[in-house]
Write a protein that holds these residues in place. Structure first.
Motif, PDB file in Angstrom:
ATOM      1  N   GLY A  42       0.800  -1.220   0.000  1.00 44.89           N
ATOM      2  CA  GLY A  42       0.000   0.000   0.000  1.00 44.89           C
ATOM      3  C   GLY A  42       0.832   1.269   0.000  1.00 44.89           C
ATOM      4  O   GLY A  42       0.291   2.361  -0.028  1.00 44.89           O
ATOM      5  N   ILE A  43       2.144   1.155   0.015  1.00 48.44           N
ATOM      6  CA  ILE A  43       3.022   2.327   0.018  1.00 48.44           C
ATOM      7  C   ILE A  43       3.649   2.442  -1.367  1.00 48.44           C
ATOM      8  O   ILE A  43       4.320   1.527  -1.835  1.00 48.44           O
ATOM      9  N   LYS A  44       3.415   3.589  -2.006  1.00 48.96           N
ATOM     10  CA  LYS A  44       3.958   3.770  -3.349  1.00 48.96           C
ATOM     11  C   LYS A  44       5.432   4.152  -3.306  1.00 48.96           C
ATOM     12  O   LYS A  44       6.212   3.711  -4.128  1.00 48.96           O
ATOM     13  N   ASN A  45       5.808   4.996  -2.345  1.00 45.18           N
ATOM     14  CA  ASN A  45       7.188   5.461  -2.266  1.00 45.18           C
ATOM     15  C   ASN A  45       7.727   5.159  -0.874  1.00 45.18           C
ATOM     16  O   ASN A  45       7.603   5.956   0.047  1.00 45.18           O
ATOM     17  N   ALA A  46       8.332   3.991  -0.732  1.00 48.89           N
ATOM     18  CA  ALA A  46       8.827   3.549   0.572  1.00 48.89           C
ATOM     19  C   ALA A  46       9.938   4.464   1.088  1.00 48.89           C
ATOM     20  O   ALA A  46      10.055   4.689   2.288  1.00 48.89           O
ATOM     21  N   TYR A  47      10.755   4.996   0.190  1.00 47.09           N
ATOM     22  CA  TYR A  47      11.857   5.872   0.595  1.00 47.09           C
ATOM     23  C   TYR A  47      11.314   7.132   1.273  1.00 47.09           C
ATOM     24  O   TYR A  47      11.830   7.561   2.301  1.00 47.09           O
ATOM     25  N   ALA A  48      10.269   7.722   0.710  1.00 42.95           N
ATOM     26  CA  ALA A  48       9.687   8.934   1.286  1.00 42.95           C
ATOM     27  C   ALA A  48       9.108   8.658   2.670  1.00 42.95           C
ATOM     28  O   ALA A  48       9.247   9.471   3.588  1.00 42.95           O
ATOM     29  N   VAL A  49       8.483   7.515   2.835  1.00 41.50           N
ATOM     30  CA  VAL A  49       7.913   7.147   4.133  1.00 41.50           C
ATOM     31  C   VAL A  49       9.028   7.004   5.166  1.00 41.50           C
ATOM     32  O   VAL A  49       8.909   7.456   6.301  1.00 41.50           O
ATOM     33  N   GLU A  50      10.113   6.371   4.764  1.00 40.71           N
ATOM     34  CA  GLU A  50      11.264   6.186   5.657  1.00 40.71           C
ATOM     35  C   GLU A  50      11.841   7.544   6.060  1.00 40.71           C
ATOM     36  O   GLU A  50      12.190   7.761   7.236  1.00 40.71           O
ATOM     37  N   GLN A  51      11.937   8.479   5.127  1.00 38.01           N
ATOM     38  CA  GLN A  51      12.456   9.817   5.424  1.00 38.01           C
ATOM     39  C   GLN A  51      11.534  10.559   6.393  1.00 38.01           C
ATOM     40  O   GLN A  51      12.006  11.234   7.304  1.00 38.01           O
ATOM     41  N   LYS A  52      10.227  10.409   6.216  1.00 42.97           N
ATOM     42  CA  LYS A  52       9.279  11.058   7.123  1.00 42.97           C
ATOM     43  C   LYS A  52       9.409  10.502   8.535  1.00 42.97           C
ATOM     44  O   LYS A  52       9.340  11.243   9.514  1.00 42.97           O
TER      45      LYS A  52
END
Length: 87
Positions: free
Chosen positions: A43-53
């Motif tokens: 369900g996460i399109k951009n895992a990198y962005a989530v990790e950064q947040k």
């Protein structure tokens, strides 16, 4: 008659060898890791962005905790509180 014996024609070729317990354990661990990675990114399109947040949020929480006086929690006793004068 009706007996299956390994000495018969191609019966030896049909025997499946079980892998070494260490190899099997490693394969199971790798499969479990893969399932966890797939489940965590579902369900996460951009895992990198989530990790950064997440990292940014943790950094903000650390700064807030460091800026608190006394290093205690956020609740403090207020002067003139009703509980001080009540019996």
């Amino acid at each position: 008659m009706g007996q299956c014996l390994p000495c018969m024609g191609g019966a030896v070729k049909d025997v499946v060898e079980t892998p070494d317990p260490e190899i099997k354990r490693r394969q199971l661990a790798e499969a479990a890791e893969k399932r966890q990675m797939e489940a965590s990114s579902r369900g996460i399109k951009n895992a990198y962005a989530v990790e950064q947040k997440k990292k940014k949020q943790e950094e903000i929480e650390k700064r807030i905790a460091a800026s608190r006086p006394g290093g205690e929690g956020g609740l403090r006793k207020q002067p003139g509180n009703c509980l001080d004068s009540c019996p």
